[in-house]
Write a protein that holds these residues in place. Sequence first.
Motif, short mmCIF file in Angstrom:
data_model
loop_
_atom_site.label_atom_id
_atom_site.label_comp_id
_atom_site.label_asym_id
_atom_site.label_seq_id
_atom_site.Cartn_x
_atom_site.Cartn_y
_atom_site.Cartn_z
N PHE A 164 0.83 -1.21 0.00
CA PHE A 164 0.00 0.00 0.00
C PHE A 164 0.86 1.26 0.00
O PHE A 164 0.51 2.26 -0.63
N LYS A 165 2.00 1.22 0.67
CA LYS A 165 2.86 2.40 0.78
C LYS A 165 3.41 2.83 -0.58
O LYS A 165 3.70 4.01 -0.79
N ASN A 166 3.55 1.88 -1.51
CA ASN A 166 4.06 2.22 -2.83
C ASN A 166 3.08 3.05 -3.65
O ASN A 166 3.46 3.61 -4.69
N THR A 167 1.83 3.12 -3.22
CA THR A 167 0.82 3.88 -3.96
C THR A 167 0.60 5.28 -3.39
O THR A 167 -0.24 6.02 -3.90
N LEU A 168 1.33 5.64 -2.33
CA LEU A 168 1.08 6.91 -1.66
C LEU A 168 1.73 8.07 -2.41
O LEU A 168 2.81 7.92 -2.99
N VAL A 169 1.08 9.22 -2.36
CA VAL A 169 1.57 10.46 -2.97
C VAL A 169 1.65 11.50 -1.87
O VAL A 169 0.65 11.76 -1.20
N PHE A 170 2.82 12.08 -1.69
CA PHE A 170 3.04 13.06 -0.64
C PHE A 170 2.99 14.47 -1.20
O PHE A 170 3.29 14.70 -2.38
N SER A 171 2.65 15.42 -0.35
CA SER A 171 2.61 16.83 -0.73
C SER A 171 4.02 17.39 -0.71
O SER A 171 4.52 17.84 0.32
N GLU A 172 4.67 17.36 -1.85
CA GLU A 172 6.05 17.83 -1.94
C GLU A 172 6.08 19.36 -1.92
O GLU A 172 5.18 20.03 -2.41
N SER A 173 7.13 19.94 -1.36
CA SER A 173 7.29 21.39 -1.34
C SER A 173 8.74 21.74 -1.65
O SER A 173 9.64 20.92 -1.45
N ILE A 174 8.94 22.93 -2.14
CA ILE A 174 10.29 23.40 -2.48
C ILE A 174 10.59 24.64 -1.65
O ILE A 174 9.70 25.39 -1.27
N ALA A 175 11.86 24.85 -1.35
CA ALA A 175 12.30 25.99 -0.55
C ALA A 175 12.72 27.13 -1.47
O ALA A 175 13.51 26.93 -2.40
N LEU A 176 12.17 28.31 -1.21
CA LEU A 176 12.48 29.49 -2.01
C LEU A 176 12.93 30.61 -1.10
O LEU A 176 12.51 30.70 0.06
N LYS A 177 13.79 31.50 -1.62
CA LYS A 177 14.25 32.67 -0.86
C LYS A 177 13.52 33.90 -1.36
O LYS A 177 13.45 34.14 -2.57
N ASN A 178 13.04 34.67 -0.42
CA ASN A 178 12.38 35.92 -0.81
C ASN A 178 13.40 37.04 -0.85
O ASN A 178 14.61 36.83 -0.73
N LYS A 179 12.92 38.28 -1.04
CA LYS A 179 13.84 39.41 -1.19
C LYS A 179 14.63 39.72 0.08
O LYS A 179 15.68 40.35 0.02
N ASP A 180 14.10 39.27 1.22
CA ASP A 180 14.83 39.46 2.49
C ASP A 180 15.75 38.29 2.81
O ASP A 180 16.24 38.17 3.93
N ASN A 181 15.92 37.39 1.83
CA ASN A 181 16.81 36.24 1.99
C ASN A 181 16.26 35.24 3.02
O ASN A 181 17.02 34.49 3.62
N ASP A 182 14.94 35.25 3.22
CA ASP A 182 14.32 34.29 4.13
C ASP A 182 13.74 33.14 3.31
O ASP A 182 13.26 33.33 2.19
N LEU A 183 13.78 31.95 3.92
CA LEU A 183 13.27 30.77 3.24
C LEU A 183 11.76 30.70 3.36
O LEU A 183 11.19 30.86 4.43
N THR A 184 11.11 30.45 2.24
CA THR A 184 9.67 30.19 2.22
C THR A 184 9.43 28.89 1.47
O THR A 184 10.25 28.49 0.63
N TYR A 185 8.32 28.22 1.78
CA TYR A 185 8.03 26.92 1.18
C TYR A 185 6.76 27.00 0.35
O TYR A 185 5.76 27.57 0.76
N LYS A 186 6.83 26.41 -0.82
CA LYS A 186 5.70 26.43 -1.74
C LYS A 186 5.39 25.00 -2.14
O LYS A 186 6.29 24.25 -2.52
#
Length: 303
Positions: free
Chosen positions: A77-99
């Motif tokens: 069953f675990k092979n059929t699971l789909v996770f909510s992937e996110s990527i790390a991005l830097k904003n203009k203040d050099n802070d990490l945000t996740y999308k």
Amino acid sequence: MSIIYKLIHDVPIMIVVCFFILSVLYCAKNYLKVSGNIKLINMFLLNFNKNDLSFRFKEIDEWMSNNPYVMSTWSDFKNTLVFSESIALKNKDNDLTYKNLSSNIQTVQTTVDPLYFFNEDNLVYNKFNNKFLQSVATILTGCGPLFTFLNIAIAFGRVDLSSQEATVNSMSGLMASMQIAALVSVIAVGSSLIFIIFERIAHNFLCRIPMSNLENTISNLFDNITSEKFLLELIKETKIQNNSISNLITAMPDNVKTAFNSGITTNLVPYLENLIFGLNQLNKNLKDRFSSLSGNDDVDSLF
């Protein structure tokens, strides 16, 4: 009492009774084991909800993978699971945000219906010899005619017609054997009916109801999404990203031109003005110096 004594000591009847008792014990033992394991799994999964499943998935995975009763089913069953992937991005203040990779996938989802794995075939019938239990009633029913005709054949083999007295005694024994033979069929068929009723009731309360509760828990915990729908979501996200990149490339020449003009205006023009001002000052100083030394304007003609 004599009939009861004969019934107890009759081998075919004892075989039928012993087989019936052992079958009931085997059925009860396995159904109780299945019921206990299914209820344990259901109680564990009730501690989670779909909102925090992505954060606590490792806890579920470790527990299910270490449970020998459900580890193989969970692995598939675990092979059929789909996770909510996110990527790390830097904003203009050099802070990490996740999308999130996909805006519609916020929880752990499965591309296959969970009931395909968590069902009675995998978690009930595969845990013991279910084919044997299903054939117990048939075996008991078949033992009736088998031992009946066997007793009749043995009884006819003991008939002695050599004399009148022997014939009377043989016929008396034949009738007693016929009675036992008929009782074998009655006991066999009755045992078969009792076993069927017991097995159906035990299966309903010990297997079907707990399994139904587990299926509901699994269905509420993992959202079902088809593979086609997930790919469509990825295509939509890819199109959005391609559109953003295309707009960025289109606006790049204007942005470069603006940045270049701004750089020239801000840095190069003041530098050139300072350079011209320095040359003028140098020219003025040289003119003043030569004027004081020679007293003529020959030097001025050079400039």
